[in-house]
Design a protein around this motif. Structure first.
Motif, PDB file in Angstrom:
ATOM      1  N   PHE A 151      57.770  32.752  41.298  1.00 24.90           N
ATOM      2  CA  PHE A 151      57.874  31.350  40.861  1.00 24.90           C
ATOM      3  C   PHE A 151      59.277  31.045  40.326  1.00 24.90           C
ATOM      4  O   PHE A 151      59.430  30.362  39.331  1.00 24.90           O
ATOM      5  CB  PHE A 151      56.801  31.054  39.819  1.00 24.90           C
ATOM      6  N   ARG A 170      52.420  23.779  40.262  1.00 24.23           N
ATOM      7  CA  ARG A 170      53.039  24.608  41.301  1.00 24.23           C
ATOM      8  C   ARG A 170      52.466  24.210  42.652  1.00 24.23           C
ATOM      9  O   ARG A 170      51.500  23.462  42.720  1.00 24.23           O
ATOM     10  CB  ARG A 170      52.836  26.098  41.018  1.00 24.23           C
ATOM     11  N   ASN A 214      52.943  32.411  47.761  1.00 24.54           N
ATOM     12  CA  ASN A 214      51.910  32.970  46.888  1.00 24.54           C
ATOM     13  C   ASN A 214      50.610  32.222  47.123  1.00 24.54           C
ATOM     14  O   ASN A 214      50.584  30.991  47.083  1.00 24.54           O
ATOM     15  CB  ASN A 214      52.302  32.817  45.413  1.00 24.54           C
ATOM     16  N   GLU A 215      49.560  32.952  47.419  1.00 27.77           N
ATOM     17  CA  GLU A 215      48.228  32.347  47.576  1.00 27.77           C
ATOM     18  C   GLU A 215      48.294  30.989  48.293  1.00 27.77           C
ATOM     19  O   GLU A 215      47.953  29.944  47.723  1.00 27.77           O
ATOM     20  CB  GLU A 215      47.545  32.203  46.223  1.00 27.77           C
ATOM     21  N   ASP A 243      44.253  38.975  46.191  1.00 31.58           N
ATOM     22  CA  ASP A 243      44.138  38.778  44.743  1.00 31.58           C
ATOM     23  C   ASP A 243      42.648  38.641  44.447  1.00 31.58           C
ATOM     24  O   ASP A 243      41.958  37.889  45.144  1.00 31.58           O
ATOM     25  CB  ASP A 243      44.839  37.489  44.313  1.00 31.58           C
ATOM     26  N   TYR A 263      39.782  38.021  41.253  1.00 31.09           N
ATOM     27  CA  TYR A 263      39.454  37.774  39.844  1.00 31.09           C
ATOM     28  C   TYR A 263      37.956  37.696  39.679  1.00 31.09           C
ATOM     29  O   TYR A 263      37.274  37.003  40.443  1.00 31.09           O
ATOM     30  CB  TYR A 263      40.139  36.476  39.371  1.00 31.09           C
ATOM     31  N   GLU A 300      46.856  41.365  43.156  1.00 32.59           N
ATOM     32  CA  GLU A 300      46.615  40.909  41.781  1.00 32.59           C
ATOM     33  C   GLU A 300      45.161  41.133  41.415  1.00 32.59           C
ATOM     34  O   GLU A 300      44.269  40.893  42.230  1.00 32.59           O
ATOM     35  CB  GLU A 300      46.827  39.397  41.643  1.00 32.59           C
ATOM     36  N   TRP A 354      41.586  30.367  33.483  1.00 33.03           N
ATOM     37  CA  TRP A 354      41.200  29.181  34.247  1.00 33.03           C
ATOM     38  C   TRP A 354      39.697  29.004  34.412  1.00 33.03           C
ATOM     39  O   TRP A 354      39.276  28.130  35.152  1.00 33.03           O
ATOM     40  CB  TRP A 354      41.895  29.208  35.619  1.00 33.03           C
ATOM     41  N   PHE A 381      48.091  40.541  37.912  1.00 38.37           N
ATOM     42  CA  PHE A 381      48.808  39.418  37.352  1.00 38.37           C
ATOM     43  C   PHE A 381      48.586  39.544  35.856  1.00 38.37           C
ATOM     44  O   PHE A 381      47.441  39.437  35.419  1.00 38.37           O
ATOM     45  CB  PHE A 381      48.302  38.063  37.841  1.00 38.37           C
ATOM     46  N   GLU A 396      49.367  29.624  31.490  1.00 41.54           N
ATOM     47  CA  GLU A 396      48.760  30.955  31.607  1.00 41.54           C
ATOM     48  C   GLU A 396      48.991  31.824  30.376  1.00 41.54           C
ATOM     49  O   GLU A 396      48.832  33.040  30.426  1.00 41.54           O
ATOM     50  CB  GLU A 396      49.266  31.628  32.882  1.00 41.54           C
ATOM     51  N   HIS A 420      46.227  34.131  29.580  1.00 42.05           N
ATOM     52  CA  HIS A 420      45.831  35.078  30.626  1.00 42.05           C
ATOM     53  C   HIS A 420      46.227  36.479  30.184  1.00 42.05           C
ATOM     54  O   HIS A 420      47.326  36.695  29.680  1.00 42.05           O
ATOM     55  CB  HIS A 420      46.546  34.711  31.929  1.00 42.05           C
TER      56      HIS A 420
END
Ligand code: GAL
Length: 675
Positions: free
Chosen positions: A54, A120, A158-159, A284, A286, A318, A326, A356, A366, A369
């Protein structure tokens, strides 16, 4: 192959190592912190970090003006410490100047709202301005760092699609017209495929077609489906263009991080198609904190990733050491949970496990996080667990390059079938591909049976059992493939709401389940979905939920009927011998006990071999290479588990001579040599 190569690049002497590390965002910190970062990374055994994901606004603060000094310093520090870098091309988060200079590059929602920047991924995939700027930045980064000794792989964007798609703006609309013209050739072909005779939607030219914007009633479902395919392709074009620039200047592997099963019709990315473009498939993942058995979903996702990687090792780009930021309630992970999560991914084929992120943020959305290095620093239990995890991965690094021991069961998952099922105006909102897939996957998991996830058109003859959960949409190639599989001796299980439509979302006419009706030997007339909490008793296999139907059998034998309710007497579970194989139909969503009973019948005669000691709490998976295998026993429960096995337990170094005890919440990895 590239994954094997990468793992060798992670150590100075070239011995394979499991990738371990995370997203490293040093630009969020004063440079005085960086030396400590690198020292602590060494302490934790970190060997790979993703840098610059980023950083666009800092690398190119105004258009065409680049500032690489800070990144030079960071890469130098990492290199001096022997830590390898997965370098991003930084195209994921366009800076404010880009949105101001090219306001049309911002994405537009279904209801016509142009989104702002300030978060983003604020760009439209079809924007020529975004694409040009991303390409220019990529070129600069590759020119500067392609031969940097720290850089071993490339992280494009990214993603993709997480926050900005589909985009419904005018530019996207024109690109959609071009995409349709390439797909269909003539406007008549579009009219035929989209069934536009319905509700007066006939088009006279491609110019009349718009994205499926918000309208007064449900929008044409085939238009929605094609727009999902188009949206995935537009972002794939972005990936391809940036990856081509990288490959032109570097021979290191290129990846972009996927998001497992998150890409439904609302965020359409066709990972089967995308995975063909990757040198390394990465993901990734989660956990959902509110899901008490989230590890089942983790296992299913990891199996999907292995499928996308064609059975080869893949990379976990990640996951989280603890809470995310989130979800509605972001709970910390329990002690030992992070180790179990990581080991699940590795057991199911990951040769790298990253997080991450490296250091928990001080500002930004974040900041709550979790990270490898928490706000509380090194005197925290989380940090101690991270260091311990680094050691554990080192202890099992010999698994690198091995494959998951070939499973005998495959579960079919097609992108189009999932997106199709998510279209509007269906018999029941409770028919959910991912939920039904998880029920079957988890039932197998609870018996220690690992399943592969494959497409309906893939070669499946090596599997003893193939399960087809809610395959709403199926192509003729898919039907032919699965029919041939049964004919040649396979055992196929097809569930409710399968075979209903073709790739244009047109019904396979005749009785239900449409394209599967003949193979299964059943003839269903009407759907009778169950109410949210309703269940219906079956004459065998317990209870059904979600769905039931009225109908009969043609050539199949009835194994269970609905025992009561409106569909009483109609077949619920059937079996038909065909060729040298057998095809089962399950017209409702079976509960766990019923599913296991059916799987036992289907899997009789050695088709499905369970792992003794496995249960809903105890996960058992193995990887193998040559005569050697590694059995992962992951105890998610609150009781100790005993597993019969002979070998060497790698985390403790202890010899196991027949019985392995795995304490509650613990993990064991046993090397077994065939003697
Ligand atoms: C991912 C993303 C990361 C970070 C993480 C937080 O979706 O790639 O950049 O935002 O989520 O969970």
């Amino acid at each position: 192959m590239s994954m094997d190569r990468l793992s060798r690049l992670l150590s100075d002497d070239g011995t394979p190592r499991i990738g371990f590390g995370g997203d490293y965002n040093p630009e969020q910190w004063d440079p005085s912190v960086w030396a400590e970062d690198v020292a602590l990374m060494k302490e934790a055994g970190v060997n790979l970090v993703s840098v610059g994901i980023f950083s666009w606004a800092l690398l190119e603060p105004t258009e065409g003006v680049y500032e690489f000094g800070w990144l030079d310093d960071v890469l130098e520090l990492l290199h001096n410490a022997g830590i390898r870098v997965d370098l991003a091309n930084a195209s994921a988060s366009p800076p404010p100047w880009l949105s101001h200079a090219y306001p049309e590059s911002l994405p537009v929602t279904r209801s016509g709202v142009r989104l702002g920047y300030g978060s983003r991924q604020a760009f439209c995939a079809s924007s020529a301005d975004y694409r040009r700027a991303a390409a220019a930045l990529t070129r600069k980064i590759v020119d500067r760092y392609a031969s940097h000794p720290a850089v071993v792989m490339w992280h494009v964007h990214n993603e993709y699609g997480c926050h900005n798609q589909p985009c419904y703006c005018e530019v996207s609309g024109r690109a959609f017209q071009v995409w349709l013209a390439a797909k269909y050739g003539t406007i008549d072909a579009v009219n035929a495929a989209w069934g536009t005779a319905f509700w007066s939607q006939h088009y006279s030219s491609f110019r009349e077609i718009t994205p499926p914007r918000q309208s007064g009633a449900s929008v044409n479902t085939c238009q929605v489906l094609d727009f999902a395919r188009f949206s995935s392709d537009e972002l794939l074009d972005c990936f391809r263009a940036e990856a081509a620039i990288i490959r032109d200047g570097s021979s290191h592997p290129v990846t972009t991080n996927f998001m497992g099963f998150s890409m439904g019709l609302d965020k359409p990315i066709d990972y089967w198609k995308w995975s063909e473009e990757m040198d390394i498939v990465s993901n990734d993942h989660y956990l959902i904190a509110a899901d008490p058995r989230g590890y089942q979903e983790l296992a299913m996702t990891a199996d999907f990733l292995r499928g996308l990687a064609g059975g080869e090792p893949w990379m976990l780009m990640e996951h989280s050491t603890s809470a995310v930021n989130w979800q509605p309630r972001n709970r910390a992970k329990a002690p030992g949970e992070m180790l179990r999560n990581t080991m699940q991914h590795v057991a199911r084929g990951a040769d790298a496990a990253l997080f991450f992120q490296w250091r928990a943020s001080v500002a930004g959305t974040e900041k709550f996080h979790s990270a490898m290095l928490p706000h509380g620093g090194v005197s925290t239990a989380r940090w101690r667990e991270v260091v311990e995890l680094g050691r554990s991965l080192q202890a099992i690094s010999e698994v690198v390059g091995s494959r998951v021991t070939p499973p005998s069961v495959a579960i079919i998952h097609d992108t189009d079938a999932r997106w199709g099922n998510e279209l509007s105006d269906h018999p029941s909102v409770d028919v959910d591909v991912i939920a039904e897939t998880r029920r079957w996957h988890s039932a197998l998991l609870s018996t220690g049976v690992t399943s592969d996830i494959r497409r309906s058109i893939d070669e499946v003859s090596r599997y003893d059992v193939v399960i087809v959960p809610v395959q709403y949409l199926i192509t003729q190639d898919g039907i032919d493939n699965l029919t041939g599989y049964v004919e040649q001796g396979g055992a196929l299980i097809v569930t409710y709401f399968s075979g209903i439509v073709d790739e244009d979302d047109h019904l396979h006419l005749g009785s239900y389940p449409g394209a599967f009706a003949e193979l299964l030997g059943v003839s269903m007339e009407e759907f009778f979905p169950l109410l949210a909490e309703e269940q219906v008793e079956l004459t065998r296999f317990g209870f059904g939920r979600v769905f039931s139907e009225y109908g009969t059998v043609t050539t199949a034998e009835v194994l269970a009927e609905y025992a009561g309710g409106a569909t009483a007497g109609s077949p619920a579970v059937t079996r038909r011998s065909f060729g040298t194989g057998v095809a089962y139909y399950v017209g409702t969503s079976l509960d766990r006990a019923g599913m296991l009973e059916l799987l036992e019948q289907v899997g009789g005669g050695g088709r499905i071999v369970s792992a003794p000691g496995a249960s809903d709490d105890v996960e058992i998976v193995s990887r193998s290479a040559g005569d050697r295998s590694w059995v992962f026993v992951i105890n998610h429960g609150t009781q100790a588990a005993e597993v019969a096995i002979v070998g060497v337990e790698l985390l403790s170094g202890r010899t196991v001579d027949g019985s392995l005890r795995v304490e509650a919440g613990q993990v064991a990895v046993v090397r077994v040599d065939a003697s």
